[in-house]
Scaffold this active site. Structure first.
Site, PDB file in Angstrom:
ATOM      1  N   PRO A 133       0.797  -1.222   0.000  1.00 20.24           N
ATOM      2  CA  PRO A 133       0.000   0.000   0.000  1.00 20.24           C
ATOM      3  C   PRO A 133       0.830   1.273   0.000  1.00 20.24           C
ATOM      4  O   PRO A 133       1.887   1.352   0.614  1.00 20.24           O
ATOM      5  CB  PRO A 133      -0.825  -0.113   1.283  1.00 20.24           C
ATOM      6  CG  PRO A 133      -0.064  -1.041   2.158  1.00 20.24           C
ATOM      7  CD  PRO A 133       0.619  -1.999   1.233  1.00 20.24           C
ATOM      8  N   ASN A 134       0.308   2.234  -0.731  1.00 21.51           N
ATOM      9  CA  ASN A 134       0.842   3.588  -0.850  1.00 21.51           C
ATOM     10  C   ASN A 134       2.099   3.687  -1.700  1.00 21.51           C
ATOM     11  O   ASN A 134       2.561   4.795  -1.970  1.00 21.51           O
ATOM     12  CB  ASN A 134       1.079   4.218   0.538  1.00 21.51           C
ATOM     13  CG  ASN A 134      -0.204   4.319   1.329  1.00 21.51           C
ATOM     14  OD1 ASN A 134      -1.215   4.792   0.810  1.00 21.51           O
ATOM     15  ND2 ASN A 134      -0.188   3.855   2.559  1.00 21.51           N
ATOM     16  N   ARG A 174       4.782  11.098  -2.402  1.00 20.90           N
ATOM     17  CA  ARG A 174       4.520  10.876  -0.981  1.00 20.90           C
ATOM     18  C   ARG A 174       5.808  11.001  -0.185  1.00 20.90           C
ATOM     19  O   ARG A 174       6.752  10.242  -0.394  1.00 20.90           O
ATOM     20  CB  ARG A 174       3.926   9.491  -0.764  1.00 20.90           C
ATOM     21  CG  ARG A 174       3.728   9.146   0.695  1.00 20.90           C
ATOM     22  CD  ARG A 174       3.246   7.718   0.880  1.00 20.90           C
ATOM     23  NE  ARG A 174       3.234   7.390   2.291  1.00 20.90           N
ATOM     24  CZ  ARG A 174       3.678   6.248   2.792  1.00 20.90           C
ATOM     25  NH1 ARG A 174       4.144   5.307   2.010  1.00 20.90           N
ATOM     26  NH2 ARG A 174       3.630   6.039   4.080  1.00 20.90           N
ATOM     27  N   TYR A 191      11.009   8.857   1.003  1.00 22.06           N
ATOM     28  CA  TYR A 191      10.941   7.857  -0.059  1.00 22.06           C
ATOM     29  C   TYR A 191      11.568   8.292  -1.381  1.00 22.06           C
ATOM     30  O   TYR A 191      11.607   7.515  -2.325  1.00 22.06           O
ATOM     31  CB  TYR A 191       9.479   7.456  -0.291  1.00 22.06           C
ATOM     32  CG  TYR A 191       8.848   6.877   0.950  1.00 22.06           C
ATOM     33  CD1 TYR A 191       9.200   5.609   1.397  1.00 22.06           C
ATOM     34  CD2 TYR A 191       7.929   7.598   1.693  1.00 22.06           C
ATOM     35  CE1 TYR A 191       8.640   5.075   2.546  1.00 22.06           C
ATOM     36  CE2 TYR A 191       7.364   7.068   2.843  1.00 22.06           C
ATOM     37  CZ  TYR A 191       7.720   5.814   3.262  1.00 22.06           C
ATOM     38  OH  TYR A 191       7.176   5.289   4.400  1.00 22.06           O
ATOM     39  N   ASN A 244       8.094  -5.510  -1.115  1.00 27.37           N
ATOM     40  CA  ASN A 244       8.051  -4.378  -0.201  1.00 27.37           C
ATOM     41  C   ASN A 244       6.625  -4.371   0.325  1.00 27.37           C
ATOM     42  O   ASN A 244       5.732  -3.823  -0.309  1.00 27.37           O
ATOM     43  CB  ASN A 244       8.386  -3.067  -0.909  1.00 27.37           C
ATOM     44  CG  ASN A 244       8.419  -1.900   0.062  1.00 27.37           C
ATOM     45  OD1 ASN A 244       7.870  -1.963   1.152  1.00 27.37           O
ATOM     46  ND2 ASN A 244       9.050  -0.813  -0.359  1.00 27.37           N
ATOM     47  N   ALA A 259       3.239  -0.975   4.753  1.00 30.92           N
ATOM     48  CA  ALA A 259       2.607  -1.023   6.073  1.00 30.92           C
ATOM     49  C   ALA A 259       2.217  -2.433   6.487  1.00 30.92           C
ATOM     50  O   ALA A 259       2.165  -2.735   7.689  1.00 30.92           O
ATOM     51  CB  ALA A 259       1.384  -0.113   6.098  1.00 30.92           C
ATOM     52  N   GLU A 295      12.914  -9.251   1.292  1.00 26.90           N
ATOM     53  CA  GLU A 295      12.090  -8.140   1.772  1.00 26.90           C
ATOM     54  C   GLU A 295      12.862  -6.839   1.570  1.00 26.90           C
ATOM     55  O   GLU A 295      14.057  -6.762   1.910  1.00 26.90           O
ATOM     56  CB  GLU A 295      11.787  -8.360   3.258  1.00 26.90           C
ATOM     57  CG  GLU A 295      10.976  -7.274   3.899  1.00 26.90           C
ATOM     58  CD  GLU A 295      10.766  -7.512   5.399  1.00 26.90           C
ATOM     59  OE1 GLU A 295      10.188  -6.624   6.032  1.00 26.90           O
ATOM     60  OE2 GLU A 295      11.197  -8.564   5.939  1.00 26.90           O
ATOM     61  N   HIS A 351      12.720  -2.448   1.920  1.00 28.86           N
ATOM     62  CA  HIS A 351      12.104  -1.212   2.412  1.00 28.86           C
ATOM     63  C   HIS A 351      12.964  -0.051   1.944  1.00 28.86           C
ATOM     64  O   HIS A 351      14.194  -0.086   2.108  1.00 28.86           O
ATOM     65  CB  HIS A 351      11.990  -1.211   3.930  1.00 28.86           C
ATOM     66  CG  HIS A 351      11.128  -2.316   4.431  1.00 28.86           C
ATOM     67  ND1 HIS A 351       9.757  -2.253   4.358  1.00 28.86           N
ATOM     68  CD2 HIS A 351      11.440  -3.522   4.939  1.00 28.86           C
ATOM     69  CE1 HIS A 351       9.260  -3.379   4.828  1.00 28.86           C
ATOM     70  NE2 HIS A 351      10.264  -4.177   5.180  1.00 28.86           N
ATOM     71  N   ARG A 357      12.899   4.416  12.373  1.00 30.73           N
ATOM     72  CA  ARG A 357      11.653   5.192  12.376  1.00 30.73           C
ATOM     73  C   ARG A 357      10.846   4.882  13.638  1.00 30.73           C
ATOM     74  O   ARG A 357      11.404   4.465  14.644  1.00 30.73           O
ATOM     75  CB  ARG A 357      10.890   4.901  11.088  1.00 30.73           C
ATOM     76  CG  ARG A 357      11.702   5.368   9.855  1.00 30.73           C
ATOM     77  CD  ARG A 357      10.982   5.195   8.571  1.00 30.73           C
ATOM     78  NE  ARG A 357       9.757   6.000   8.569  1.00 30.73           N
ATOM     79  CZ  ARG A 357       8.791   5.849   7.673  1.00 30.73           C
ATOM     80  NH1 ARG A 357       8.911   4.935   6.726  1.00 30.73           N
ATOM     81  NH2 ARG A 357       7.717   6.602   7.706  1.00 30.73           N
TER      82      ARG A 357
END
Length: 145
Positions: free
Chosen positions: A10-11, A18, A23, A74, A77, A98, A100, A107
């Site tokens: 998502p996103n 964004r 990012y 990725n 969330a 994985e 990110h 974070r």
């Protein structure tokens, strides 16, 4: 020729607009173009992005009947929330990495837990979009044995 599916959660369709301070300014389409032009020799890529958890699970399930040799994911969330995506990834029994874009460990505290990390060959975080290229190289080396 190894086939690799790159899954984005998502996103990530909002890459480039964004939170560019986190990012970057590269769009998802630009990322796909960059990866296609720099893939390890002989590797074939396909891409999927969704903001809907059920659609992601269904896409992962389709790998049972139409397998690939590797997955780069990725989960965004869903990294921190989705046991269902974890279970789907376990069901396909396919090597995965994985990724990110940001360093999730630097974070908010809730981002430090991943439901995917312990089933992944590797976790690449904080390298920006270059992390995807590192993931492809990691899979390539793994597949070569």
């Amino acid at each position: 020729m190894p086939k690799v599916l790159i899954l984005n959660g998502p996103n990530l369709n909002l890459l480039g607009c964004r939170e560019p301070n986190i990012y970057g300014s590269t769009s998802l389409d630009d990322l796909e173009t960059i990866l296609r032009s720099n893939i390890p020799p002989g590797m074939q890529l396909s891409f999927f992005q969704t903001n809907h958890e059920g659609e992601m699970i269904e896409r992962i399930h389709r790998l049972i009947e139409a397998p690939v040799q590797g997955v780069v994911i990725n989960p965004a969330a869903w990294t921190h929330t989705s046991v269902a995506i974890r279970d789907a990834l376990i069901a396909i029994n396919t090597p995965l990495v994985e990724v990110h874009i940001s360093n999730i460990h630097a974070r908010e505290a809730f981002r430090r837990h991943s439901y995917v990390s312990d089933i992944a060959l590797a976790v690449i975080a904080g390298c920006g979009i270059q992390g995807y290229a590192f993931a492809l190289e990691t899979l390539n080396q793994h597949l070569k044995g």
